[in-house]
Write a protein that holds these residues in place. Structure first.
Motif, PDB file in Angstrom:
ATOM      1  N   MET A  37       0.837  -1.204   0.000  1.00  0.00           N
ATOM      2  CA  MET A  37       0.000   0.000   0.000  1.00  0.00           C
ATOM      3  C   MET A  37       0.874   1.256   0.000  1.00  0.00           C
ATOM      4  N   ILE A  38       0.540   2.194  -0.860  1.00  0.00           N
ATOM      5  CA  ILE A  38       1.260   3.471  -0.897  1.00  0.00           C
ATOM      6  C   ILE A  38       0.619   4.418   0.106  1.00  0.00           C
ATOM      7  N   THR A  39       1.432   5.038   0.961  1.00  0.00           N
ATOM      8  CA  THR A  39       0.879   5.970   1.943  1.00  0.00           C
ATOM      9  C   THR A  39       1.301   7.397   1.596  1.00  0.00           C
ATOM     10  N   ILE A  40       0.372   8.329   1.768  1.00  0.00           N
ATOM     11  CA  ILE A  40       0.652   9.757   1.607  1.00  0.00           C
ATOM     12  C   ILE A  40       0.733  10.333   3.013  1.00  0.00           C
ATOM     13  N   LYS A  41       1.835  11.003   3.329  1.00  0.00           N
ATOM     14  CA  LYS A  41       2.037  11.471   4.692  1.00  0.00           C
ATOM     15  C   LYS A  41       1.405  12.845   4.910  1.00  0.00           C
ATOM     16  N   SER A  42       0.768  12.987   6.070  1.00  0.00           N
ATOM     17  CA  SER A  42       0.210  14.276   6.487  1.00  0.00           C
ATOM     18  C   SER A  42       1.358  15.173   6.952  1.00  0.00           C
ATOM     19  N   PRO A  43       1.096  16.482   7.079  1.00  0.00           N
ATOM     20  CA  PRO A  43       2.153  17.372   7.589  1.00  0.00           C
ATOM     21  C   PRO A  43       2.716  16.921   8.943  1.00  0.00           C
ATOM     22  N   GLU A  44       1.867  16.399   9.829  1.00  0.00           N
ATOM     23  CA  GLU A  44       2.336  15.925  11.132  1.00  0.00           C
ATOM     24  C   GLU A  44       3.258  14.713  10.948  1.00  0.00           C
ATOM     25  N   GLU A  45       2.865  13.815  10.063  1.00  0.00           N
ATOM     26  CA  GLU A  45       3.681  12.617   9.813  1.00  0.00           C
ATOM     27  C   GLU A  45       5.007  12.998   9.159  1.00  0.00           C
ATOM     28  N   ILE A  46       4.970  13.994   8.303  1.00  0.00           N
ATOM     29  CA  ILE A  46       6.201  14.454   7.646  1.00  0.00           C
ATOM     30  C   ILE A  46       7.170  15.023   8.689  1.00  0.00           C
ATOM     31  N   ALA A  47       6.631  15.708   9.689  1.00  0.00           N
ATOM     32  CA  ALA A  47       7.489  16.244  10.765  1.00  0.00           C
ATOM     33  C   ALA A  47       8.187  15.091  11.499  1.00  0.00           C
ATOM     34  N   PHE A  48       7.470  14.001  11.744  1.00  0.00           N
ATOM     35  CA  PHE A  48       8.081  12.831  12.387  1.00  0.00           C
ATOM     36  C   PHE A  48       9.131  12.200  11.468  1.00  0.00           C
ATOM     37  N   MET A  49       8.826  12.110  10.179  1.00  0.00           N
ATOM     38  CA  MET A  49       9.797  11.554   9.218  1.00  0.00           C
ATOM     39  C   MET A  49      11.084  12.378   9.224  1.00  0.00           C
ATOM     40  N   ARG A  50      10.920  13.711   9.244  1.00  0.00           N
ATOM     41  CA  ARG A  50      12.106  14.594   9.259  1.00  0.00           C
ATOM     42  C   ARG A  50      12.994  14.282  10.444  1.00  0.00           C
ATOM     43  N   GLU A  51      12.357  14.056  11.601  1.00  0.00           N
ATOM     44  CA  GLU A  51      13.157  13.812  12.804  1.00  0.00           C
ATOM     45  C   GLU A  51      13.906  12.474  12.716  1.00  0.00           C
ATOM     46  N   SER A  52      13.216  11.427  12.322  1.00  0.00           N
ATOM     47  CA  SER A  52      13.897  10.122  12.191  1.00  0.00           C
ATOM     48  C   SER A  52      15.027  10.207  11.168  1.00  0.00           C
ATOM     49  N   CYS A  53      14.764  10.910  10.089  1.00  0.00           N
ATOM     50  CA  CYS A  53      15.764  11.014   9.013  1.00  0.00           C
ATOM     51  C   CYS A  53      16.966  11.849   9.452  1.00  0.00           C
ATOM     52  N   ARG A  54      16.728  12.877  10.257  1.00  0.00           N
ATOM     53  CA  ARG A  54      17.843  13.682  10.770  1.00  0.00           C
ATOM     54  C   ARG A  54      18.748  12.811  11.644  1.00  0.00           C
TER      55      ARG A  54
END
Ligand code: MF3
Ligand code: CO
Ligand code: CO
Length: 247
Positions: A1-18
């Motif tokens: 399944m392809i997921t589209i991330k919400s702005p809140e989820e994108i903020a979490f992604m940024r942190e894990s990626c940092r």
């Protein structure tokens, strides 16, 4: 399944990626001839945990370590061991970290000591393949344009592009749809959408693209024993372009 991330989820992604990016920077400063691939794994484990995150490769499908450390002819999924890193080695370190339920994923190939011109060139071109792939990439771009860009650049240097392993979507799962191959025909495949997060990860061999899967269930090496390089980032697709979350 392809997921589209919400702005809140994108903020979490940024942190894990940092955290993933900082961990790889830390490894880059400390990797040297004479230490073992297990020493690299210890560095990765400690750094990620000190950031309040979890090294999500550990235990993934039974994987026994916090990093994949792949030396020379090892393409990917090298299991950290007593193998001593030697002067002249190229060492691919691929890690993931999960925090707040979201994963980041990136890989770098480090040059250790006096590395031959052939290996340096391989590592440089592999990185270039990633940047060619994100050139002009944005919502609406056909998915296989990524593979087309990687393949065209790598093959123009006479290298083999690994086909048996691919990039992937990422988010709450380390591996989500879609698969992101490193070869492909321009203008084909699904169109990327804003809010998708994908891992683009060229695996480029100095010789044949063919690889061998080893009996330990993980290690992948080149079939001809020639060196291989890996470069990976987690990328957010937007309407304007991309945001590389692990840079
Ligand atoms: N980080 C790898 C990737 O780019 C996955 C490693 S799977 C593990 O997809 F089990 F080896 F950790
Ligand atoms: Co990875
Ligand atoms: Co990946």
């Amino acid at each position: 399944m392809i997921t589209i991330k919400s702005p809140e989820e994108i903020a979490f992604m940024r942190e894990s990626c940092r955290i993933v990016k900082e961990t790889l920077d830390f490894v880059g400063k400390n990797i040297r001839a004479g230490i073992t691939t297990k020493d690299v794994d210890d560095m990765v484990y400690r750094y990620i945990v000190s950031c309040g995150a979890r090294p999500s490769e550990l235990g993934y499908c039974g994987y026994p370590a916090s990093s994949c450390v792949s030396v020379n002819e090892v393409v990917v999924h090298g299991i950290p061991s007593d193998r001593i890193i030697e002067d002249g080695d190229i060492v691919s370190v691929d890690i993931t970290a999960e925090k707040n339920g979201f994963h980041g994923d990136a890989a770098r190939t480090f040059l250790v000591g006096n590395v031959s011109e052939e290996k340096r060139q391989l590592v440089k071109v592999t990185e270039e393949c990633f940047f060619k792939a994100i050139e002009g990439l944005k919502a609406g771009t056909p998915l296989y344009d990524i593979g087309y860009a990687v393949q065209t650049h790598a093959e123009s240097h006479g290298y083999g592009v690994v086909r048996a392993l691919v990039g992937h979507g990422i988010g709450r799962e380390m591996h989500e749809d879609p698969s992101v191959p490193n070869v492909g025909r321009k203008g084909t495949g699904m169109r990327l959408k804003a809010g998708m997060t994908i891992c683009i990860e060229p695996m480029i061999n100095a010789g044949t693209y063919k690889v061998v899967f080893h009996k330990d269930g993980w290690t992948v090496t080149t079939m001809d024993g020639k060196p291989s390089a890996h470069y990976e980032n987690t990328v957010l697709i937007t309407d304007e372009g991309v945001e590389v979350l692990t840079l």
